[in-house]
Motif scaffolding. Structure first.
Motif, mmCIF file in Angstrom:
data_model
loop_
_atom_site.group_PDB
_atom_site.id
_atom_site.type_symbol
_atom_site.label_atom_id
_atom_site.label_comp_id
_atom_site.label_asym_id
_atom_site.label_seq_id
_atom_site.Cartn_x
_atom_site.Cartn_y
_atom_site.Cartn_z
ATOM 1 N N PHE A 250 0.825 -1.208 0.000
ATOM 2 C CA PHE A 250 0.000 0.000 0.000
ATOM 3 C C PHE A 250 0.853 1.250 0.000
ATOM 4 C CE2 PHE A 250 -2.035 3.543 2.126
ATOM 5 C CZ PHE A 250 -3.094 3.749 1.262
ATOM 6 N N LEU A 251 1.835 1.330 0.888
ATOM 7 C CA LEU A 251 2.672 2.527 0.954
ATOM 8 C C LEU A 251 3.436 2.744 -0.350
ATOM 9 C CD1 LEU A 251 3.980 2.302 4.619
ATOM 10 C CD2 LEU A 251 2.692 4.198 3.620
ATOM 11 N N SER A 252 3.848 1.661 -0.983
ATOM 12 C CA SER A 252 4.547 1.807 -2.264
ATOM 13 C C SER A 252 3.653 2.463 -3.304
ATOM 14 C CB SER A 252 5.008 0.434 -2.766
ATOM 15 O OG SER A 252 5.909 -0.153 -1.863
ATOM 16 N N GLU A 253 2.430 1.983 -3.352
ATOM 17 C CA GLU A 253 1.476 2.547 -4.322
ATOM 18 C C GLU A 253 1.047 3.954 -3.917
ATOM 19 O OE1 GLU A 253 -2.419 3.728 -5.508
ATOM 20 O OE2 GLU A 253 -2.110 2.774 -3.558
ATOM 21 N N PHE A 254 0.849 4.140 -2.621
ATOM 22 C CA PHE A 254 0.420 5.442 -2.116
ATOM 23 C C PHE A 254 1.476 6.510 -2.404
ATOM 24 C CE2 PHE A 254 -0.270 8.382 1.569
ATOM 25 C CZ PHE A 254 -1.522 8.822 1.198
ATOM 26 N N VAL B 204 -6.262 3.364 7.702
ATOM 27 C CA VAL B 204 -6.470 4.787 7.992
ATOM 28 C C VAL B 204 -6.745 5.545 6.692
ATOM 29 C CG1 VAL B 204 -5.416 6.879 8.911
ATOM 30 C CG2 VAL B 204 -5.031 4.693 10.065
ATOM 31 N N ALA B 205 -5.979 5.216 5.646
ATOM 32 C CA ALA B 205 -6.164 5.915 4.370
ATOM 33 C C ALA B 205 -7.568 5.693 3.825
ATOM 34 C CB ALA B 205 -5.123 5.438 3.370
ATOM 35 N N GLU B 206 -8.070 4.485 3.951
ATOM 36 C CA GLU B 206 -9.423 4.210 3.460
ATOM 37 C C GLU B 206 -10.473 4.977 4.267
ATOM 38 O OE1 GLU B 206 -8.510 -0.303 1.758
ATOM 39 O OE2 GLU B 206 -9.618 -0.044 3.639
ATOM 40 N N THR B 207 -10.218 5.106 5.574
ATOM 41 C CA THR B 207 -11.142 5.880 6.408
ATOM 42 C C THR B 207 -11.117 7.345 6.004
ATOM 43 O OG1 THR B 207 -10.775 4.339 8.231
ATOM 44 C CG2 THR B 207 -11.764 6.460 8.778
ATOM 45 N N LEU C 48 -14.179 9.655 4.504
ATOM 46 C CA LEU C 48 -14.629 10.898 5.143
ATOM 47 C C LEU C 48 -14.446 12.107 4.239
ATOM 48 C CD1 LEU C 48 -13.092 10.298 8.705
ATOM 49 C CD2 LEU C 48 -15.521 10.253 8.101
ATOM 50 N N ASP C 49 -13.507 12.022 3.329
ATOM 51 C CA ASP C 49 -13.179 13.182 2.495
ATOM 52 C C ASP C 49 -12.883 12.713 1.065
ATOM 53 O OD1 ASP C 49 -12.411 15.702 1.598
ATOM 54 O OD2 ASP C 49 -10.349 15.472 2.343
ATOM 55 N N PRO C 50 -13.929 12.350 0.320
ATOM 56 C CA PRO C 50 -13.725 11.766 -1.030
ATOM 57 C C PRO C 50 -12.984 12.693 -1.980
ATOM 58 C CG PRO C 50 -15.993 11.469 -0.268
ATOM 59 C CD PRO C 50 -15.340 12.389 0.700
ATOM 60 N N THR C 51 -13.141 13.995 -1.813
ATOM 61 C CA THR C 51 -12.482 14.927 -2.740
ATOM 62 C C THR C 51 -11.034 15.199 -2.357
ATOM 63 O OG1 THR C 51 -13.145 16.888 -1.468
ATOM 64 C CG2 THR C 51 -14.702 16.061 -3.125
ATOM 65 N N GLY C 52 -10.662 14.917 -1.123
ATOM 66 C CA GLY C 52 -9.308 15.202 -0.673
ATOM 67 C C GLY C 52 -9.046 16.665 -0.389
ATOM 68 N N ASP C 53 -10.105 17.446 -0.287
ATOM 69 C CA ASP C 53 -9.935 18.888 -0.068
ATOM 70 C C ASP C 53 -9.942 19.284 1.405
ATOM 71 O OD1 ASP C 53 -9.826 19.370 -2.782
ATOM 72 O OD2 ASP C 53 -12.025 19.554 -2.949
ATOM 73 N N PHE D 221 -8.535 4.359 16.372
ATOM 74 C CA PHE D 221 -8.211 5.629 15.721
ATOM 75 C C PHE D 221 -9.207 5.929 14.603
ATOM 76 C CE2 PHE D 221 -5.658 8.159 12.663
ATOM 77 C CZ PHE D 221 -5.275 9.208 13.494
ATOM 78 N N CYS D 222 -9.479 4.912 13.804
ATOM 79 C CA CYS D 222 -10.373 5.134 12.654
ATOM 80 C C CYS D 222 -11.816 5.365 13.102
ATOM 81 C CB CYS D 222 -10.301 3.937 11.707
ATOM 82 S SG CYS D 222 -8.712 3.777 10.857
ATOM 83 N N GLU D 223 -12.282 4.510 13.991
ATOM 84 C CA GLU D 223 -13.708 4.574 14.329
ATOM 85 C C GLU D 223 -14.019 5.673 15.334
ATOM 86 O OE1 GLU D 223 -15.870 2.920 12.561
ATOM 87 O OE2 GLU D 223 -14.096 2.227 11.470
ATOM 88 N N GLU D 224 -13.276 5.690 16.419
ATOM 89 C CA GLU D 224 -13.602 6.653 17.475
ATOM 90 C C GLU D 224 -13.062 8.048 17.157
ATOM 91 O OE1 GLU D 224 -12.397 5.599 21.495
ATOM 92 O OE2 GLU D 224 -12.027 7.725 21.916
#
Ligand code: ZN
Length: 369
Positions: free
Chosen positions: A24-28, A221-224, A228-233, A173-176
């Motif tokens: 994942f980190l490689s692709e990210f 975390v990245a998927e969360t 939460l922020d589909p546009t990345g803005d 971290f992701c949920e709470e």
């Protein structure tokens, strides 16, 4: 950007991020801004790095100078591990302050924002993300809310270091934190691959699995964040590491060298009760601080574990050093992981007696250059 989400994979050296071990980190990294010239602070330890990430300053400015610090609590300098749960309070009592610069948590609190950190490394490294209690800090050794209010056990972080504990921390971290509380600054500090790297050589199957677990937690975390922020803005998502790590083939007993060189008597000159024989290497640094009453002090390394590390093998090769430390003691973190492998300086010849007394003790006639 309205929020920032930060994930630190402890000791994940940049060149360990490969498609095989960290897909994942490689692709990210390919589709993100990547800071290839980023390097750790000096000394490159988890605790100094935590304070630097919190303040944006080098250790000389924020004042947390290493994994060990000498402070004067009223009866001379004492060498203390920064990683212990009570170090923050002792530093504050002795010096009247903690870090010398404001943290992210303090800065956002001035604007009405909130900072929440979940850290699965040593309590010292966790607490210096927000040592004065402007937000929330969660750590297995104890968790705190605003004003350094200790949280009840049921609200704490009862996890272990390693992949399992990191997974629980990531879930919370992701949920709470991200979905539920949505603070301005959310920081997750994973123990892997550092925790496993202290016990297994780099590149070993265990170490590669640890990298994989960190990679998987970052993916979650990245998927969360994306959900939460589909546009990345609105959410700035940052992934990084505090420092790297090396497998070393040899350790050098630095304290032993100084004692063999005739510097044992220095403890009487420096006078601090912490500056015993085992702390001479530190005492050499302490002297310039004696003039300041109850001043926060100097740093070299973990007392009694003063070893200089020299790398003779690249990542994935060589063997673990003798007596490899656990993650909490952190002396292996004092190595300089971002520097290329280097040759040890030629050493003076050892007498037979010195060879039989200790692997790295030099003959008494030797003096530092
Ligand atoms: Zn670290």
């Amino acid at each position: 950007m309205k929020r920032a989400v930060i994930v630190i994979c402890d000791s994940l050296r940049a060149d360990l991020i490969t498609p095989r071990d960290a897909p994942f980190l490689s692709e990210f990294g390919q589709r993100s801004a990547r800071f290839a010239n980023h390097a750790s602070v000096f000394p490159s330890t988890t605790r100094t790095s935590a304070a630097s990430i919190a303040t944006g300053c080098l250790p000389a400015r924020h004042g947390l100078l290493g994994n060990t610090m000498a402070i004067d609590e009223g009866d001379g300098l004492v060498c203390l591990s920064v990683g212990k749960p009570d170090f923050r309070d002792r530093l504050h009592r002795a010096t009247g302050r903690t870090l010398h610069r404001p943290t992210l948590a303090e800065r956002v609190s001035r604007q009405g924002g909130t900072a929440i950190a979940i850290s699965n490394v040593s309590p010292g490294a966790a607490y210096f993300l927000d040592p004065d209690g402007f937000g929330w800090v969660y750590n297995p050794a104890g968790s705190f809310g605003p004003g350094r209010r200790a949280l009840p056990a049921e609200e704490g972080l009862a996890i272990s270091k390693g992949a399992d504990g990191d997974g629980v921390a990531t879930e919370r971290f992701c949920e709470e934190v991200l979905r539920g509380r949505a603070p301005a600054i959310a920081l997750l500090w994973l123990s892997e691959p550092d925790y496993t790297g202290h016990h297994a050589p780099l590149g070993s199957p265990a170490h590669r699995r640890a990298i994989g677990s960190a990679d998987e937690n970052v993916r979650r975390v990245a998927e969360t964040v994306t959900a939460l922020d589909p546009t990345g803005d609105n959410i700035l998502f940052v992934v990084g590491s505090d420092h790297g790590m090396e497998t070393v083939a040899e350790t050098i007993d630095l304290d032993g060298l100084l004692i063999a060189a005739g510097l044992e008597g220095c403890r009487d000159i420096f006078g601090g009760r912490g500056c015993t024989q085992r702390h001479i290497g530190l005492a050499l640094f302490c002297r310039s601080y004696r003039g300041s009453r109850r001043g926060g002090g100097a740093v070299s390394r973990n007392p009694g574990l003063g070893r200089a590390h020299f790398c003779r093998s690249g990542p994935g090769r060589g063997r673990s050093p003798d007596g490899f430390p656990d993650a909490d003691r952190g002396d292996a973190e004092a190595r300089q992981p971002h520097q290329p492998a280097r040759r040890a300086r030629p050493q003076p010849r050892r007498t037979r007696r010195a060879r039989t007394q200790g692997r790295h003790r030099l003959r008494p006639a030797w003096r530092p250059r």
